[in-house]
Design a protein around this motif. Structure first.
Motif, PDB file in Angstrom:
ATOM      1  N   ILE A  27      -1.551  -8.836  -3.385  1.00 46.45           N
ATOM      2  CA  ILE A  27      -1.300  -7.370  -3.144  1.00 46.45           C
ATOM      3  C   ILE A  27      -1.325  -7.091  -4.952  1.00 46.45           C
ATOM      4  O   ILE A  27      -0.634  -7.395  -5.627  1.00 46.45           O
ATOM      5  N   VAL A  28      -1.843  -6.284  -4.810  1.00 48.30           N
ATOM      6  CA  VAL A  28      -2.763  -5.412  -6.602  1.00 48.30           C
ATOM      7  C   VAL A  28      -2.251  -4.302  -6.703  1.00 48.30           C
ATOM      8  O   VAL A  28      -3.215  -3.148  -5.654  1.00 48.30           O
ATOM      9  N   ILE A  29      -1.559  -3.602  -6.983  1.00 48.77           N
ATOM     10  CA  ILE A  29      -0.634  -2.895  -7.188  1.00 48.77           C
ATOM     11  C   ILE A  29      -1.588  -1.364  -8.536  1.00 48.77           C
ATOM     12  O   ILE A  29      -1.687  -1.998  -9.123  1.00 48.77           O
ATOM     13  N   GLY A  30      -2.680  -0.703  -7.967  1.00 52.39           N
ATOM     14  CA  GLY A  30      -3.224   0.028  -8.911  1.00 52.39           C
ATOM     15  C   GLY A  30      -4.563  -0.810  -8.424  1.00 52.39           C
ATOM     16  O   GLY A  30      -5.564  -1.202  -8.732  1.00 52.39           O
ATOM     17  N   LEU A  52      -5.440  -3.550  -1.596  1.00 49.56           N
ATOM     18  CA  LEU A  52      -5.058  -3.219  -3.206  1.00 49.56           C
ATOM     19  C   LEU A  52      -5.046  -1.790  -2.462  1.00 49.56           C
ATOM     20  O   LEU A  52      -4.795  -1.077  -2.152  1.00 49.56           O
ATOM     21  N   LEU A  53      -3.197  -1.204  -3.466  1.00 50.16           N
ATOM     22  CA  LEU A  53      -2.799  -0.055  -3.226  1.00 50.16           C
ATOM     23  C   LEU A  53      -3.184   0.717  -3.970  1.00 50.16           C
ATOM     24  O   LEU A  53      -2.864   0.195  -5.203  1.00 50.16           O
ATOM     25  N   GLU A  54      -3.510   2.048  -3.928  1.00 51.38           N
ATOM     26  CA  GLU A  54      -4.071   3.079  -4.502  1.00 51.38           C
ATOM     27  C   GLU A  54      -3.550   4.100  -4.891  1.00 51.38           C
ATOM     28  O   GLU A  54      -3.147   5.223  -3.293  1.00 51.38           O
ATOM     29  N   ALA A  55      -2.626   4.716  -5.521  1.00 53.60           N
ATOM     30  CA  ALA A  55      -1.588   6.181  -4.984  1.00 53.60           C
ATOM     31  C   ALA A  55      -2.280   6.873  -5.203  1.00 53.60           C
ATOM     32  O   ALA A  55      -2.008   8.172  -4.075  1.00 53.60           O
ATOM     33  N   GLY A  56      -3.712   7.433  -5.272  1.00 53.84           N
ATOM     34  CA  GLY A  56      -4.728   8.769  -6.147  1.00 53.84           C
ATOM     35  C   GLY A  56      -5.475   7.842  -4.284  1.00 53.84           C
ATOM     36  O   GLY A  56      -5.965   7.835  -3.968  1.00 53.84           O
ATOM     37  N   GLY A  57      -6.987   9.112  -4.433  1.00 48.54           N
ATOM     38  CA  GLY A  57      -7.844   9.440  -3.675  1.00 48.54           C
ATOM     39  C   GLY A  57      -8.877   9.101  -3.668  1.00 48.54           C
ATOM     40  O   GLY A  57      -9.335   7.827  -4.413  1.00 48.54           O
ATOM     41  N   SER A  58      -9.185   8.940  -2.688  1.00 51.07           N
ATOM     42  CA  SER A  58     -11.426   8.926  -3.259  1.00 51.07           C
ATOM     43  C   SER A  58     -12.263   8.873  -4.257  1.00 51.07           C
ATOM     44  O   SER A  58     -11.819   9.798  -4.841  1.00 51.07           O
ATOM     45  N   VAL A 102      -6.826   7.867  -9.052  1.00 51.61           N
ATOM     46  CA  VAL A 102      -8.107   8.247  -7.880  1.00 51.61           C
ATOM     47  C   VAL A 102      -8.186   6.478  -8.099  1.00 51.61           C
ATOM     48  O   VAL A 102      -7.968   6.127  -9.194  1.00 51.61           O
ATOM     49  N   LEU A 103      -9.200   6.505  -6.950  1.00 52.83           N
ATOM     50  CA  LEU A 103      -9.746   4.746  -7.254  1.00 52.83           C
ATOM     51  C   LEU A 103     -10.595   4.900  -8.389  1.00 52.83           C
ATOM     52  O   LEU A 103     -11.227   5.664  -8.580  1.00 52.83           O
ATOM     53  N   GLY A 104     -10.305   3.485  -9.423  1.00 47.28           N
ATOM     54  CA  GLY A 104     -11.223   3.970  -9.939  1.00 47.28           C
ATOM     55  C   GLY A 104     -10.137   3.897 -11.465  1.00 47.28           C
ATOM     56  O   GLY A 104     -10.048   4.041 -12.596  1.00 47.28           O
ATOM     57  N   GLY A 105      -9.313   4.826 -11.226  1.00 45.16           N
ATOM     58  CA  GLY A 105      -8.127   5.187 -12.379  1.00 45.16           C
ATOM     59  C   GLY A 105      -9.317   5.579 -13.529  1.00 45.16           C
ATOM     60  O   GLY A 105      -9.893   6.778 -13.203  1.00 45.16           O
ATOM     61  N   ILE A 274       0.195  -8.565  -8.329  1.00 44.04           N
ATOM     62  CA  ILE A 274      -0.384  -8.316  -9.678  1.00 44.04           C
ATOM     63  C   ILE A 274      -0.182  -6.580  -9.591  1.00 44.04           C
ATOM     64  O   ILE A 274      -0.944  -5.805  -9.203  1.00 44.04           O
ATOM     65  N   LEU A 275       0.463  -6.695 -10.687  1.00 46.69           N
ATOM     66  CA  LEU A 275       0.959  -5.212 -11.167  1.00 46.69           C
ATOM     67  C   LEU A 275      -0.087  -4.520 -11.997  1.00 46.69           C
ATOM     68  O   LEU A 275      -0.675  -4.856 -13.184  1.00 46.69           O
ATOM     69  N   SER A 276      -1.057  -3.848 -11.975  1.00 43.83           N
ATOM     70  CA  SER A 276      -1.754  -3.043 -12.637  1.00 43.83           C
ATOM     71  C   SER A 276      -1.686  -1.355 -12.396  1.00 43.83           C
ATOM     72  O   SER A 276      -3.352  -0.630 -11.959  1.00 43.83           O
ATOM     73  N   ALA A 277      -0.551  -0.803 -12.765  1.00 45.66           N
ATOM     74  CA  ALA A 277      -0.710   0.564 -12.192  1.00 45.66           C
ATOM     75  C   ALA A 277      -0.969   1.424 -13.848  1.00 45.66           C
ATOM     76  O   ALA A 277      -0.531   2.730 -13.564  1.00 45.66           O
ATOM     77  N   GLY A 278      -1.139   0.945 -15.167  1.00 43.30           N
ATOM     78  CA  GLY A 278      -1.475   1.401 -16.064  1.00 43.30           C
ATOM     79  C   GLY A 278       0.313   1.562 -16.729  1.00 43.30           C
ATOM     80  O   GLY A 278       0.985   1.046 -16.218  1.00 43.30           O
TER      81      GLY A 278
END
Length: 543
Positions: A27-30, A52-58, A102-105, A274-278
């Protein structure tokens, strides 16, 4: 107290797929710069099931796809909307801290600048972590593999045929030629490639590298790494899914809880999380999950899973000042990414690495204080700014929880200009920018200097405090290292917790010399290599 919720996003920006498994291998967060890379690389093994979990949109919206619109994403639903806490070091102001939601951060809403960092940055990371994989030569190998460099050939340093189309801006505004000559006049040499030999020595000036193709089409990490894999059955990308905590059982990360469309989910991770939320949200999530300074967690009523006092500490950001501004003789509309000139230089000759990185902003650029004070014009084509920037700040800040509620924004003590060395360096940088902008070479494009003008030193320092803000490069809050304030080891494993790694800009021991998107892509690639090695994953592609 600011609250953020995935429910704020319009439904048409969410994925259509509703299948959510009870368990995934990874599970990748962000889904930002690093997370997009990691999810893709893991999913290259068809036997690995990746969420892959993304808090934002497309990211499939015009404001993202058109790289020239990047400034207009700030403050929208594609930005987390964070601000620094008030600080006397910036005269009580609360500078904005934009961060991609957003996807891509950040790679989906930034200025598209590809700045790879200095040789010393990566050698210092290797020394701090004790892991040779991070040194310059090994990092250079990653850059060569992932780049498709369109500039002057440099086989030793630049790559061809990789995933990422990297070039210099086409047909920059005429002012750039004057800035280059003005910089050369004060001893900053022009270099053909600002990411080449200059980043192994004392720096130079020139055109930035940018991630675009087919005109101004953005080359983000999500568009490049994820989109070709979105239909893979072993990769699930969930948008508008905001993680609330990492589940910890017996000292091991076993899964993730998140909210999507108002519904709470808990999904297990069979192998790793894996935590990749910034650099703001990664420490926040660790603390919400009981990983951090025990005293701070207890104050919020959070049970301690692992005492790590360095979580949230060591906050760093490049300081960008808004700015040294001149009115155009003839209005000139911004071109390309509206930031077509940069230089790297030293504020003192004894420094091992350039510490100054001003950038051209092809518009009038002022803070909420300096803009009104100096009456900056509103029209983007009316003026230009050479914005002083600090590449290697000594100031350090902190991210901490405001409460135990996941919806509450954390408290961000940015502490810009809290170190006197940063003030001294920025004052030197202002002098250099003013000398370049007021040079004979920029005279054809300069009607008058709008701000700051020739202020006495004390007044210039006050102007700096009113104008200083972020370069949008928040980093270093879950640093990699071996001391008691380190959060992850050299292979990005969280100390004291099995099955959990952090992989984003937060793991930098110190911020890189230059914009941070490229190093964050490297962090993603290096993290994926560690994971593939640890778990014997194969790959269908090698690009």
């Amino acid at each position: 107290m600011t609250r953020h919720s995935p429910l704020d996003l319009a439904p048409d920006r969410e994925t259509a797929a509703e299948t959510i498994r009870a368990q995934y291998d990874f599970i990748v967060i962000g889904g930002g710069t690093s997370g997009s890379v990691i999810a893709r690389r893991l999913a290259e093994d068809p036997a690995a099931h990746v969420l892959l979990l993304e808090a934002g949109g497309s990211d499939r919206v015009p404001q993202v796809i058109d790289s020239t619109q990047w400034m207009w994403n700030i403050g929208t639903s594609r930005d987390w909307g964070y601000r620094a806490a008030p600080s006397p070091t910036v005269n009580g102001r609360r500078p904005v801290l934009p961060m991609g939601k957003v996807l891509g951060g950040g790679s989906s809403i930034n200025g598209s600048i590809w700045a790879r960092g200095h040789r010393n940055d990566f050698d210092n990371w290797a020394a701090a972590s004790g892991e040779a994989a991070w040194n310059y030569e090994n990092t250079l190998a990653i850059y060569r593999r992932i780049e498709d460099w369109q500039g002057a050939p440099d086989p030793q340093r630049r790559g061809k045929g990789g995933l990422l189309n990297i070039q210099q801006p086409d047909d920059p505004v005429p002012l750039v030629a004057g800035l280059i000559k003005g910089a050369e006049a004060i001893g900053i040499p022009f270099v053909e490639d600002i990411n080449g030999a200059a980043m192994e020595g004392d720096g130079g000036c020139g055109l930035p590298n940018v991630l675009v193709q087919d005109g101004n089409r953005r080359v983000s990490m999500s568009a490049t790494y994820l989109h070709p894999f979105m239909t893979r059955p072993n990769l699930h990308v969930l948008l508008c899914a905001e993680t609330t905590r990492i589940e910890i059982e017996g000292g091991r990360a076993t899964g993730v809880s998140f909210v999507r469309r108002g519904r709470q989910y808990t999904v297990r991770a069979g192998t790793e999380v894996i935590l990749s939320a910034g650099a703001i949200n990664s420490p926040k999530l660790l603390m919400l999950s009981g990983i951090g300074d025990a005293a701070q967690l207890a104050a919020q009523g959070i049970a301690v899973a692992q005492h790590l006092p360095g979580v949230g500490r060591n906050f760093q950001d490049h300081i960008l000042m808004a700015g040294c501004v001149w009115e155009y003789v003839t209005p000139e509309a911004p071109r390309n990414n509206a930031a077509e000139f940069v230089f790297y230089a030293k504020s003192r000759p004894d420094l091992p690495t350039p510490d100054l990185m001003p950038v051209l902003e092809e518009c009038p650029f002022g803070s909420e204080v300096t803009g009104p004070q100096y009456g900056l014009p509103a029209a983007p084509d009316s003026a230009w700014t050479l914005a002083p920037g600090l590449a290697r700040p000594d100031s350090r800040g902190e991210v901490r929880l405001a409460s135990a509620d996941w919806r509450d924004a954390p408290v961000i003590e940015a502490n810009f200009l809290s170190a006197q060395t940063d003030i001294d360096a920025m004052l030197t940088c202002i002098e250099m920018c003013r000398e370049i902008g007021n040079s004979e070479f920029c005279a054809p494009y300069r009607k008058r200097e709008i701000m700051p003008g020739p202020l006495p030193k004390a007044e210039m320092a006050d102007f700096l405090r009113n104008a200083a803000g972020t370069y949008f490069h928040e980093t270093c809050t879950c640093k990699m290292g071996r001391d008691e304030m380190s959060v992850v080891d050299g292979r990005l494993k969280v100390y004291g917790i099995e099955g959990l790694r952090v992989a984003d800009g937060s793991i930098m021991p110190e911020i890189t010399t230059g914009n941070t998107m490229a190093p964050c892509a490297v962090i993603g690639e290096r993290a994926a290599a560690f994971l593939r090695e640890a778990h014997g994953l194969t790959a269908e592609t090698v690009a």
